[in-house]
Enzyme design. Structure first.
Site, PDB file in Angstrom:
ATOM      1  N   ASN A 263       0.988  -1.274   0.284  1.00  0.00           N
ATOM      2  CA  ASN A 263      -0.317   0.251   0.060  1.00  0.00           C
ATOM      3  C   ASN A 263       1.084   1.281   0.041  1.00  0.00           C
ATOM      4  OD1 ASN A 263      -2.076   1.924   1.922  1.00  0.00           O
ATOM      5  ND2 ASN A 263      -2.253   1.296   0.069  1.00  0.00           N
TER       6      ASN A 263
ATOM      7  N   HIS B 103       7.203   5.308   1.763  1.00  0.00           N
ATOM      8  CA  HIS B 103       8.077   4.089   1.541  1.00  0.00           C
ATOM      9  C   HIS B 103       8.999   4.316   0.102  1.00  0.00           C
ATOM     10  CE1 HIS B 103       3.841   2.234   2.470  1.00  0.00           C
ATOM     11  NE2 HIS B 103       5.226   1.724   3.198  1.00  0.00           N
TER      12      HIS B 103
ATOM     13  N   ASP C 227       9.120   5.228  11.420  1.00  0.00           N
ATOM     14  CA  ASP C 227       8.839   4.362  13.067  1.00  0.00           C
ATOM     15  C   ASP C 227       9.822   3.559  13.908  1.00  0.00           C
ATOM     16  OD1 ASP C 227       6.100   2.359  12.203  1.00  0.00           O
ATOM     17  OD2 ASP C 227       7.118   2.787  10.329  1.00  0.00           O
TER      18      ASP C 227
END
Ligand code: AMP
Length: 280
Positions: A32, A37, A151
Site C-alpha cells: 500500500n 515507502h 517507525d
C-alpha cells in the site's frame, strides 16, 4: 523489475549478483505504497548496485485484535509505482513461503527497547517485526537496508538486532515523509473518516508545540501534559506521548540533549504514530 515470490529463486539470483561483486540494497514494506515507502528507494540507491523491495504483510507482528485482515492490499498500484523507480527485484512472498512450518518461531534475541513506547500496548509486535526482518535479511542477503524514522523505535531495534547478531548489514534511516498539512504518511491513514482526517494533523502539531516548549525552557512534564490534554480534548485516545533519549528510548531528564518526542494515539479505528528528533 523482476517480480519473485519464491525465497529460493530470489536468493539464487542474489547469490549470483553478489559473486559478480554487486552490492545489494533492501527496502522491506507491507505494501500500500506511498511516498514515505518510495523515499527509501531513493535513499538507498547511492549505497548499492541492486535494489530489492519487498511487500509482505507479516501476520506475526499483528495481535489478534489488530487490523491484519483489513490491512490494505494494493499490489497492482504498488507495482506501477515501483516500475517508475530504480527497483530491480520486487519480492512478494506468501505466508507459506515465509513460514512453511506454520506459526512463526522467534529468530532473534529481543532487546529491552522492544518493551518501551509501542511495545507496552503491542507486547508481541516487535517480536514479530524482528523475526520477519531477520528472515528477510537471510533470504535477501543485503549489504544495506533502509527503514523509515516514522517507525523510530523499529528503526532503532533493527539497528540493535543487526549488532546483537553480528549481521554485516548497514542500516540507514529515512526522514519522515508527510502530507502537505504535516500528517505523517501511513497506510493506516486511509481508515480515517473525513472528520478524523482533519483532526489527525493535531498529533504532529502537538509534537511540534512540545518541541517549542521544551526549547524555551518549559519542563518536560508540563509540555507533555498539555499536549496530552489537547489531544484528549479532540477525541484522541492517547497511547503514549513521551520525551525520551534517542539512543535508548528511556524517559529523558532535565539536562539530556539528544531527544525524541514520540507519540501514538487512536483516532477512531486508526492508531497514528509520529515523532520528532529534538536537540536541546
Ligand atoms: P510499512 O509498510 O508500514 O511496514 O513501512 C515500511 C517502511 O516504510 C518502514 O521502514 C517504515 O518506517 C517506512 N515508512 C512508512 N511510512 C513512512 C513515512 N511517512 N516516512 C518515511 N518512512 C516511512
Amino acid at each position: 523489475m523482476k517480480i519473485i515470490s519464491s525465497p529460493q529463486f530470489l536468493q539464487q539470483d542474489i547469490l549470483r549478483l553478489k559473486k559478480e561483486g554487486k552490492h545489494v540494497g533492501f527496502v522491506p514494506t507491507m505494501g500500500n505504497l506511498h511516498n514515505g515507502h518510495l523515499s527509501l528507494v531513493n535513499l538507498i540507491q547511492p549505497y548499492c548496485d541492486v535494489i530489492v523491495f519487498s511487500i509482505f504483510i507479516n501476520p506475526a507482528q499483528f495481535s489478534a485484535n489488530e487490523d491484519f485482515n483489513s490491512y490494505p492490499k494494493t499490489l497492482r498500484e504498488d507495482i506501477q509505482k515501483l516500475d517508475k523507480l530504480n527497483v530491480d527485484y520486487l519480492f512478494t512472498p506468501q505466508n507459506v513461503d515465509i513460514y512453511p512450518f506454520g506459526s512463526p518461531r522467534t529468530t532473534t534475541k529481543l532487546h529491552k527497547l522492544t518493551q518501551k513506547l509501542c511495545g507496552v500496548s503491542r507486547p508481541d509486535h516487535f517480536k514479530g517485526v524482528t523475526t520477519i526482518i531477520n528472515i528477510l535479511f537471510n533470504i535477501v542477503l543485503p549489504d544495506v537496508a533502509a527503514f523509515g524514522k516514522k517507525d523510530y523505535q523499529q528503526y532503532q531495534i533493527i539497528k540493535l538486532m543487526t549488532e546483537d547478531l553480528f549481521l554485516p548489514i548497514k542500516i540507514i534511516g529515512g526522514e519522515i515523509i508527510r502530507e502537505p498539512d504535516g500528517l505523517a504518511m501511513s497506510s493506516r491513514n486511509r481508515y480515517l473518516t473525513d472528520e478524523e482526517r482533519k483532526k489527525a494533523i493535531l498529533l504532529h502539531q502537538s509534537i511540534l508545540a512540545t518541541s517549542h516548549k521544551i526549547n524555551s525552557g518549559i519542563s518536560f512534564e508540563q509540555a507533555t501534559e498539555s499536549a496530552i490534554k489537547k489531544l484528549k480534548e479532540n477525541t484522541f485516545k492517547v497511547d503514549y506521548f513521551e520525551i525520551v533519549k534517542r539512543n535508548n528510548l528511556k524517559s529523558a531528564k532535565h539536562g539530556d540533549k539528544k531527544l525524541l518526542i514520540a507519540a501514538a494515539a487512536w483516532l477512531g479505528r486508526s492508531r497514528l504514530i509520529d515523532n520528532q528528533e529534538v536537540n536541546l
